[in-house]
Design an enzyme around this catalytic site. Structure first.
Site, PDB file in Angstrom:
ATOM      1  N   CYS A  82      -2.313 -22.201 -48.002  1.00 11.18           N
ATOM      2  CA  CYS A  82      -0.919 -21.971 -47.630  1.00 11.18           C
ATOM      3  C   CYS A  82      -0.853 -21.552 -46.169  1.00 11.18           C
ATOM      4  CB  CYS A  82      -0.327 -20.880 -48.510  1.00 11.18           C
ATOM      5  SG  CYS A  82       1.380 -20.524 -48.099  1.00 11.18           S
TER       6      CYS A  82
ATOM      7  N   CYS B  48     -23.941 -18.089 -22.021  1.00  8.65           N
ATOM      8  CA  CYS B  48     -22.628 -18.621 -22.411  1.00  8.65           C
ATOM      9  C   CYS B  48     -22.436 -20.052 -21.875  1.00  8.65           C
ATOM     10  CB  CYS B  48     -21.529 -17.725 -21.844  1.00  8.65           C
ATOM     11  SG  CYS B  48     -19.870 -18.273 -22.263  1.00  8.65           S
TER      12      CYS B  48
HETATM   13 ZN   LIG Z   1     -18.766 -16.236 -22.072  1.00  6.36          ZN
END
Ligand SMILES: [Zn+2]
Length: 368
Positions: free
Chosen positions: A214, A267
């Site tokens: 939902c 990263c």
């Molecule tokens: Zn990052």
């Protein structure tokens, strides 16, 4: 013939939009959205002196830039502040009318577009860098209240490139949990740093949507998360209390886990890595005692609650995903694991170690 029908339909849609706009204006007592009140250029000195939050005025909170591409639908009435007569208006326009009616002192700049397209993204970046209270200066803070990962990644990319501090917020698909996260590029983990969240950058959003789930939202959960987001904003801008890097909310158990995450040196976002280098230089340049203090602020070793990241995947999907599961403290579950194709770029986990084994965590996850 088909063409003229199409044209007629377009015209009908246009007229409906105009009608909705007009209804909205009338409901608010005029096109200025002021509802009879006019913008107060300057507060009287008495008001300012007695207002404990007068500092807010100098922080640019009296200006809001809104970005959204959705239209108000009747299905949205259960949340936020949209009203039935605003159906058909863009959400940013409707929000502006309502908010200006509440506080005509606030300046608004609304952008009715999708920030994830190339052209709009450039404009979005430009407004973050130049749309401060003083034109040409960056905004003080970016707040993300979006419902998809593509938009979050766009904000993350922009803020990493600009070194712009931002706060992210979200409510889970089942509407019983949510979170807020403060991201200071280079200093705290960005949205692409944390393994549970990085996955969404590389997979089709549609695969995240499950049948039978939902899509409706609990206005109460949204209200609580919006409240803690704005509370964190106040503390950040006015410099009081503890500003949470991550604060979760589990409505089922009234559980509010907090934690902080260091950025990931590997990263995927190169601007994140660049900001990390700059932050390191900045910290190194500080006098010694202050360096220690800085580090203490970021790492909360005594985090007894741990973190529960919002789960938006089914147990099946979790079982089937083959990526690494980070070694997380008690109480923490991952929202995603990294899919097979990413196995060669395993991100380094930067959350605190609880000493719990991978097996324990997997067993826990299966019992969720
Ligand atoms: Zn990052």
């Amino acid at each position: 013939m088909a063409e003229s029908v199409e044209r007629l339909q377009q015209r009908v849609e246009e007229l409906e939009r105009e009608l909705a706009l007009e209804r909205s204006r009338r409901a608010l007592g005029g096109g200025d959205g002021g509802g009879g009140r006019v913008r107060i250029e300057k507060m009287s000195p008495e008001v300012v002196d007695s207002n404990p939050y007068r500092e807010l005025l100098t922080y640019g909170v009296n200006q809001l830039l809104l970005f959204d591409y959705d239209k108000v639908e009747l299905a949205n009435m259960n949340r936020l502040f949209f009203q039935p007569h605003q159906a058909g208006l863009s959400k940013v326009q409707a929000a502006e009318y309502t908010l200006r009616n509440i506080n005509p002192d606030v300046l608004f700049e609304v952008h009715n577009y999708n920030i994830t397209t190339v052209e709009n993204f450039q404009h979005f970046m430009d407004r973050i860098s130049n749309g401060g209270l003083e034109e040409g200066k960056p905004v003080d803070l970016v707040l993300s209240c979006v419902d998809n990962f593509e938009a979050r990644m766009a904000i993350n990319t922009a803020c990493n490139e600009l070194g712009q501090t931002w706060m992210e917020s979200g409510v889970s698909e089942n509407a019983v949990s949510g979170h807020i996260q403060l991201i200071i590029p280079g200093e705290s983990a960005c949205f692409a740093c944390a393994p549970p969240l990085v996955v969404a950058a590389n997979i089709d959003e549609k695969t995240l949507k499950r049948e039978g789930v939902c899509a409706a939202s609990l206005p109460t959960t949204m209200g609580v998360v919006a409240g803690i987001l704005v509370q964190n904003v106040l503390k950040f801008l006015l410099n009081f209390g503890t500003v949470s890097f991550y604060l979760g909310y589990n409505a089922m158990q009234d559980f509010f886990p907090t934690m902080s995450m260091k950025p990931n040196p590997q990263c995927d976002d190169r601007n994140c890595r660049k900001q990390q280098e700059e932050y390191k230089k900045k910290v190194a340049a500080l006098p010694k005692p202050e360096v220690v203090q800085e580090e203490e602020e970021i790492i909360h070793e005594d985090n007894e609650w741990g973190i529960e990241l919002v789960s938006e995947v089914s147990e099946e999907e979790l079982k089937n995903s083959s990526g690494p599961v980070p070694d997380l403290p008690e109480g923490i579950t991952v929202a995603y694991t990294i899919p097979e194709k990413q196995e060669d770029s395993v991100a380094e986990v930067t959350v605190e170690d609880s000493g719990e084994s991978l097996e324990d965590l997997m067993a826990k996850m299966k019992n969720m």
